[in-house]
Design a protein around this motif. Structure first.
Motif, PDB file in Angstrom:
ATOM      1  N   SER A  23       0.869  -1.163   0.000  1.00  0.00           N
ATOM      2  CA  SER A  23       0.000   0.000   0.000  1.00  0.00           C
ATOM      3  C   SER A  23       0.915   1.226   0.000  1.00  0.00           C
ATOM      4  O   SER A  23       1.854   1.292   0.827  1.00  0.00           O
ATOM      5  CB  SER A  23      -0.929   0.011   1.214  1.00  0.00           C
ATOM      6  N   THR A 118     -12.725  -0.249   0.451  1.00  0.00           N
ATOM      7  CA  THR A 118     -12.945   0.038  -0.966  1.00  0.00           C
ATOM      8  C   THR A 118     -14.159  -0.692  -1.494  1.00  0.00           C
ATOM      9  O   THR A 118     -15.007  -0.129  -2.183  1.00  0.00           O
ATOM     10  CB  THR A 118     -11.691  -0.364  -1.779  1.00  0.00           C
ATOM     11  N   ASN A 211      -8.294  11.685   5.822  1.00  0.00           N
ATOM     12  CA  ASN A 211      -7.390  11.399   4.700  1.00  0.00           C
ATOM     13  C   ASN A 211      -6.795  12.614   4.016  1.00  0.00           C
ATOM     14  O   ASN A 211      -6.159  12.492   2.979  1.00  0.00           O
ATOM     15  CB  ASN A 211      -8.106  10.507   3.688  1.00  0.00           C
ATOM     16  N   ASP A 239     -19.123   7.797   4.897  1.00  0.00           N
ATOM     17  CA  ASP A 239     -18.053   6.805   4.840  1.00  0.00           C
ATOM     18  C   ASP A 239     -17.393   6.791   6.225  1.00  0.00           C
ATOM     19  O   ASP A 239     -16.528   7.621   6.516  1.00  0.00           O
ATOM     20  CB  ASP A 239     -17.044   7.154   3.748  1.00  0.00           C
ATOM     21  N   GLU A 396      -2.463  12.370   6.737  1.00  0.00           N
ATOM     22  CA  GLU A 396      -3.079  11.215   7.380  1.00  0.00           C
ATOM     23  C   GLU A 396      -3.390  11.586   8.833  1.00  0.00           C
ATOM     24  O   GLU A 396      -2.842  12.549   9.365  1.00  0.00           O
ATOM     25  CB  GLU A 396      -2.119  10.012   7.367  1.00  0.00           C
TER      26      GLU A 396
END
Ligand code: KE4
Length: 422
Positions: A23, A118, A211, A239, A396
């Motif tokens: 990742s 996802t 994010n 989300d 982050e």
């Protein structure tokens, strides 16, 4: 810092795995240096292959809210090994996990388990399009919802970290079904609905963004989201892959007392194993095959191994609500080390937070992207050399666990102070 073994492993990994990592954010590209290869975790710490020990503020990017190798989770995994790991057939325990999630977030009248965030967001969007018969999605700049083709538009997380505006490989036709608006902009949202309201299937957002770094919604923004989607027949999708069971047991929707039409979950609900979920109003979710005509499937969806780990974690959090108070207090202490420092803005919600090297405020991607990332890199390196592993990106959120004891918190606060108050 001795990182010889990690450096050797990185060189070997890069021969077979793109960038040497599975990742992108793990590659430390924006902070430089060799990413430590981790050998084992314990509580709030993990140890790399060169013998260095770190206080972990990644927590596997959120899932490990109770720390590494939490005994009740390990026990649950051991127990299920006596019966099997995957059947590809229905089991009782996946009903139990679905019931626990619905109890925590009653807006999810029905839900389906999948294997990654996802998958959850991709599926939720498909259901929203199938339910409304519309094609357009609104997302917000700096938000990341997994690597769903149509959502990799002005996305956060690894794309922001690497400075990838929009990824290659996504046909314009896919990207053009997504409108990316500024987070917290009521006027942009009103304009989009004014111009194309009858084409919008859904608005998807991180109800507390993690994010682009941690960015909180304004009350006006939340109110406009709910009102405009209702008025125009679009679905509001929270989300909560990151915020679910993290910022509160019932997630951001509990904090804000706001009922979205659909929600996605992930991370914490898997207890460190691959699980995610999407759900919402029964009239919407009843459109999912085989009950309805929107197809979604998964070989390992609801597998006993991951479900058992998730159940153990969720049930422990339900039985110990004091954990959230403890997490908030620890995060408050750590963030206090940076309060009142010129050029530093700290955004926090519960046990997720970001130290922005920015005069502030940071309320959107436009704000966040003007951070002093060179100073963040120095901050990250300063902490890493002192055995404190912060997320290797300005874009982050850092995460705490219930295993972060007073010694870990005070060590971290002292190291932050040493950098910010030289
Ligand atoms: P996964 O497909 O990585 O399980 O979940 C995607 C996702 C969806 N929605 C939100 C709000 C998320 O934060 C994520 C994934 N989060 C990142 C951390 N910023 C995962 C870390 C990584 O990509 O390595």
């Amino acid at each position: 810092m001795k990182l010889d073994q990690s450096a050797a492993l990185l060189a070997r990994a890069q021969q077979i795995i793109p960038g040497g990592v599975n990742s992108p954010v793990r590659a430390f590209r924006s902070v430089g240096g060799t990413p430590p290869f981790i050998a084992r975790g314990e509580g709030c710490r993990f140890h790399d292959v060169d013998g260095n020990t770190y206080i972990d503020y990644i927590c596997s990017w959120g899932p490990l809210i109770l720390g590494h190798r939490f005994p009740p989770v390990l026990d649950a995994i051991r127990d299920v090994l006596d019966v099997g790991t995957s059947f590809g057939a229905p089991t009782e325990r996946e009903i139990e996990l679905a019931e626990e999630i619905r109890a925590a977030a009653p807006s999810c009248e029905m839900l389906r388990l999948v294997n990654s965030g996802t998958e959850a967001t991709m599926s939720a969007l498909r259901v929203a399009r199938g339910f409304t018969g519309r094609e357009l999605t609104i997302k917000f700049e700096g938000c990341y919802h997994g690597h769903v083709d149509s959502l990799l538009v002005k996305a956060g997380s690894g794309m922001a970290t690497l400075g990838i505006a929009d990824t290659a490989g996504v046909p314009p036709g896919f990207a053009n079904t997504t409108l990316a608006l500024p987070y917290n902009s009521v006027e942009a949202l009103e304009a989009a609905f004014r111009e194309r309201g009858d084409q919008i299937a859904a608005v998807i957002l991180e109800p507390i963004a993690g994010n682009m770094g941690c960015v909180l919604p304004s009350p006006e923004f939340l109110a406009a989201l709910r009102a405009l989607t209702q008025k125009h027949g679009a679905l509001l999708i929270f989300d909560e892959v990151m915020t679910g069971f993290r910022v509160a047991f019932g997630g951001a929707q509990q904090l804000f007392q706001l009922r979205p039409d659909m929600t996605t979950f992930g991370k914490v609900i898997g207890g460190g194993l691959p699980i995610a979920a999407y759900g919402g109003r029964a009239d919407i979710m009843s459109r999912v095959a085989p009950a309805g005509n929107v197809y979604q499937a998964g070989t390992l969806s609801g597998n006993p191994l991951a479900v058992s780990a998730g159940l153990a974690m969720v049930r422990h959090l339900k039985a110990h609500p004091e954990i959230y108070t403890q997490l908030n207090e620890a995060a408050t202490r750590i963030c206090a080390a940076g309060e009142g420092v010129e050029g530093v803005t700290i955004n926090r919600c519960g046990s997720m937070f970001t130290f922005f090297f920015h005069p502030g405020p940071v309320n959107s991607w436009d704000d966040a992207k003007s951070c002093d990332t060179a100073r963040f890199r120095d901050f990250h390196r300063h902490l890493l050399e002192r055995g404190i592993y912060f997320p290797p990106s300005q874009y982050e959120a850092a995460f705490l666990s219930a295993a972060h004891d007073a010694e870990a918190v005070e060590t971290t606060a002292a190291a932050i102070s040493a950098f910010l108050h030289p």
